[in-house]
Design a protein around this motif. Structure first.
Motif, short mmCIF file in Angstrom:
data_model
loop_
_atom_site.label_atom_id
_atom_site.label_comp_id
_atom_site.label_asym_id
_atom_site.label_seq_id
_atom_site.Cartn_x
_atom_site.Cartn_y
_atom_site.Cartn_z
N SER A 40 0.85 -1.19 0.00
CA SER A 40 0.00 0.00 0.00
C SER A 40 0.89 1.24 0.00
O SER A 40 1.86 1.33 0.75
CB SER A 40 -0.95 0.00 1.20
OG SER A 40 -0.24 -0.16 2.42
N GLY A 57 -4.13 -1.54 8.84
CA GLY A 57 -4.73 -1.42 7.53
C GLY A 57 -3.71 -1.39 6.40
O GLY A 57 -4.08 -1.57 5.24
N SER A 59 -1.14 -2.70 3.73
CA SER A 59 -1.42 -3.95 3.03
C SER A 59 -0.35 -4.34 2.04
O SER A 59 0.53 -3.55 1.68
CB SER A 59 -2.78 -3.84 2.31
OG SER A 59 -2.72 -2.84 1.31
N TYR A 125 -3.15 -7.83 5.01
CA TYR A 125 -3.14 -6.51 5.64
C TYR A 125 -2.93 -6.63 7.14
O TYR A 125 -3.10 -7.71 7.72
CB TYR A 125 -4.42 -5.73 5.33
CG TYR A 125 -5.70 -6.25 5.97
CD1 TYR A 125 -6.22 -5.66 7.12
CD2 TYR A 125 -6.41 -7.31 5.40
CE1 TYR A 125 -7.40 -6.09 7.69
CE2 TYR A 125 -7.60 -7.75 5.96
CZ TYR A 125 -8.10 -7.15 7.11
OH TYR A 125 -9.26 -7.60 7.67
N ASN A 170 -6.40 8.05 3.69
CA ASN A 170 -7.24 8.34 4.85
C ASN A 170 -6.37 8.71 6.04
O ASN A 170 -5.50 7.93 6.45
CB ASN A 170 -8.09 7.12 5.20
CG ASN A 170 -9.23 6.90 4.23
OD1 ASN A 170 -9.99 7.81 3.94
ND2 ASN A 170 -9.36 5.67 3.72
N ARG A 202 -9.68 -3.17 7.92
CA ARG A 202 -10.45 -3.02 6.69
C ARG A 202 -11.95 -2.84 6.93
O ARG A 202 -12.71 -2.73 5.97
CB ARG A 202 -10.20 -4.21 5.77
CG ARG A 202 -8.86 -4.09 5.07
CD ARG A 202 -8.75 -4.98 3.88
NE ARG A 202 -7.49 -4.76 3.17
CZ ARG A 202 -7.03 -5.52 2.20
NH1 ARG A 202 -7.72 -6.58 1.81
NH2 ARG A 202 -5.88 -5.24 1.62
N SER A 204 -12.94 -0.19 8.45
CA SER A 204 -13.03 1.26 8.52
C SER A 204 -13.84 1.84 7.36
O SER A 204 -13.69 1.44 6.21
CB SER A 204 -11.62 1.85 8.50
OG SER A 204 -11.65 3.23 8.23
N TYR A 207 -11.76 2.97 4.39
CA TYR A 207 -11.39 1.91 3.45
C TYR A 207 -12.57 1.58 2.54
O TYR A 207 -12.40 1.40 1.32
CB TYR A 207 -10.95 0.66 4.21
CG TYR A 207 -10.67 -0.51 3.30
CD1 TYR A 207 -9.46 -0.62 2.64
CD2 TYR A 207 -11.64 -1.50 3.09
CE1 TYR A 207 -9.19 -1.68 1.79
CE2 TYR A 207 -11.38 -2.56 2.23
CZ TYR A 207 -10.16 -2.66 1.59
OH TYR A 207 -9.92 -3.71 0.73
N GLU A 211 -12.59 1.89 -1.57
CA GLU A 211 -12.93 0.72 -2.39
C GLU A 211 -14.13 1.02 -3.28
O GLU A 211 -14.15 0.66 -4.47
CB GLU A 211 -13.22 -0.47 -1.47
CG GLU A 211 -13.47 -1.78 -2.19
CD GLU A 211 -13.73 -2.91 -1.22
OE1 GLU A 211 -13.13 -3.97 -1.38
OE2 GLU A 211 -14.55 -2.73 -0.29
N GLU A 217 -6.24 2.24 -1.29
CA GLU A 217 -6.13 3.00 -0.05
C GLU A 217 -4.70 3.08 0.46
O GLU A 217 -3.96 2.11 0.47
CB GLU A 217 -7.00 2.40 1.05
CG GLU A 217 -7.12 3.35 2.25
CD GLU A 217 -7.41 2.67 3.58
OE1 GLU A 217 -7.90 3.37 4.47
OE2 GLU A 217 -7.13 1.47 3.71
N ARG A 219 -3.02 4.87 4.18
CA ARG A 219 -3.62 5.27 5.44
C ARG A 219 -2.59 5.83 6.41
O ARG A 219 -1.49 5.30 6.55
CB ARG A 219 -4.31 4.07 6.10
CG ARG A 219 -5.09 4.43 7.35
CD ARG A 219 -5.74 3.23 7.97
NE ARG A 219 -6.65 2.55 7.05
CZ ARG A 219 -7.42 1.53 7.40
NH1 ARG A 219 -7.39 1.06 8.63
NH2 ARG A 219 -8.22 0.97 6.51
#
Length: 407
Positions: A40, A57, A59, A125, A170, A202, A204, A207, A211, A217, A219
């Motif tokens: 991520s 979160g 990933s 994740y 985020n 995930r 959240s 997220y 998606e 995402e 974070r």
């Protein structure tokens, strides 16, 4: 001393081979391009021998060929706590199958992710983290997941897979982190030792929004976080925008690379911020993204700090004339919580559903995907702009920019 016969030497060497857990295996280094591409964005410290993240979160998604076995190599020696229930928890699926979870243990160095599925795609994740141990000091903070490589069947290799092209960042606190999201409605505040097990990164709503709109995402969300204060050694937001940890930068040439297309910020739940803390953070974020990134400041879903955040937002907007920053206030909404504050997974989905009408006015859905690994090929980056109504003005979208290099 008796002489060692050749036959004995052969048997001795054979026994060593059988003791080697990586015999008849392929080791994949963290410098592998498909591995790096699957991380991520802007969430991982990247070094020549490991990657590490302390963000719930964060990933990794990567595909494989020529193997049915995939194990991930982990360095748990860096974990500071001695309390087993505070160790990080991983979750992953294989080929979009059922979710599997595993809490790291002291002394662990290899975790099997799949044992007999041909050419799997692993989507992993960080599901749960304790909010108390340091998440910021050094290349691999004491409360982080440190990955040193992958183990495959002999002859196995990674392969590129399609990933969303746009990036949605985020920024928030324990709510955006997904803390207590695995709890049932009314179950209560998790004990200090049980926060990791209560989390689901995930679940959240942030997220879910990323998606829904077809973005990948990134974070920056931590338990106890606010505009200018935090737990676990995490610094104020202007500093955090620039740095993954105290020793690792997010910046390339003074900018966030890859550049987020969307940034949401939802802070204020943990205390009323000073106006200068909000405006300083927004100024820094804009300077690191450029003018095309759409920044969306959200009022905490509880309504806390509404007046202070709104006033600070308006002061920044008026002073900067920033046409690509927006305020979203969902007003009073109902959502299930574990403890009157932290949403359950169902509560996050209620917030997500309540947010969609406001976000639909600002963000078009995109199905753009990227199959080329970061840094492969020389096609220049093409970025979409937004018109005054917040809609994409360049529908051709873009080809992703290079990812951060190994540092």
């Amino acid at each position: 001393m008796p002489r060692l016969r050749p036959s004995h030497l052969f048997l001795f060497l054979l026994s060593l081979t059988r003791m080697d857990p990586f015999a008849d295996s392929t080791l994949v280094a963290v410098s592998d391009s498909n591995f790096l591409n699957g991380l991520s964005p802007l969430n991982w410290v990247r070094k020549s021998g490991f990657v590490a993240s302390s963000i719930c979160g964060a990933s990794l998604k990567v595909g494989f060929t020529g193997t049915g076995k995939v194990a991930i190599q982990i360095d748990t020696k860096i974990i500071g706590t001695k309390v087993a229930s505070r160790f990080p928890i991983l979750a992953w699926s294989v080929n979009q199958g059922p979710l599997q979870t595993h809490q790291l243990k002291a002394g662990e160095f290899s975790i099997p992710l799949v044992s007999a599925t041909a050419n799997p795609v692993i989507d992993l994740y960080l599901k749960g983290l304790s909010p108390y141990e340091n998440r910021y000091a050094g290349d691999s903070p004491e409360n982080s997941v440190k990955i040193t490589g992958l183990v495959l069947d002999a002859g196995g290799a990674t392969r590129p897979i399609p990933l969303p092209d746009g990036i949605w960042m985020n920024i928030g606190n324990s709510i955006e982190s997904g803390d207590a999201a695995a709890y049932a409605s009314g179950q209560g505040r998790p004990p200090d030792e049980a926060w990791a097990a209560s989390d689901d990164g995930r679940a959240s709503y942030g997220y879910l929004l990323a998606e829904h709109y077809g973005f990948r995402e990134s974070r920056l969300a931590y338990g106890g976080y606010n505009w200018a204060s935090s737990l676990a050694g995490v610094p104020n937001l202007p500093t955090l925008v620039d740095n993954i940890t105290s020793t690792a930068s997010r910046l390339t040439g003074g900018m966030l690379v890859p550049r987020p297309d969307i940034v949401t910020i939802n802070l204020g739940e943990n205390g009323v911020p000073k106006s200068v803390d909000v405006t300083n953070a927004l100024e820094k974020l804009r300077s690191r993204t450029g003018n095309l990134t759409k920044i969306i400041v959200m009022i905490p879903v509880s309504g806390k700090a509404r007046a202070a955040v709104t006033d600070a937002f308006n002061a920044y907007k008026t002073g900067s004339q920033d046409a690509n920053i927006f305020l979203v206030d969902l007003g009073k909404i109902a959502f299930a919580t574990a403890d009157g504050q932290h949403p359950t997974a169902e509560g996050h989905r209620s917030i997500y559903n309540a947010a969609l009408p406001a976000f639909d006015k600002l963000i078009p859905r995109t199905t753009g995907i990227r199959a080329r690994p970061f840094g492969v090929g020389k096609t220049p980056e093409v970025r979409a702009g937004f018109d005054a109504a917040g809609r994409i003005s360049n529908p051709s979208r873009r080809i992703s920019s290079p990812e951060l290099p190994i540092r």
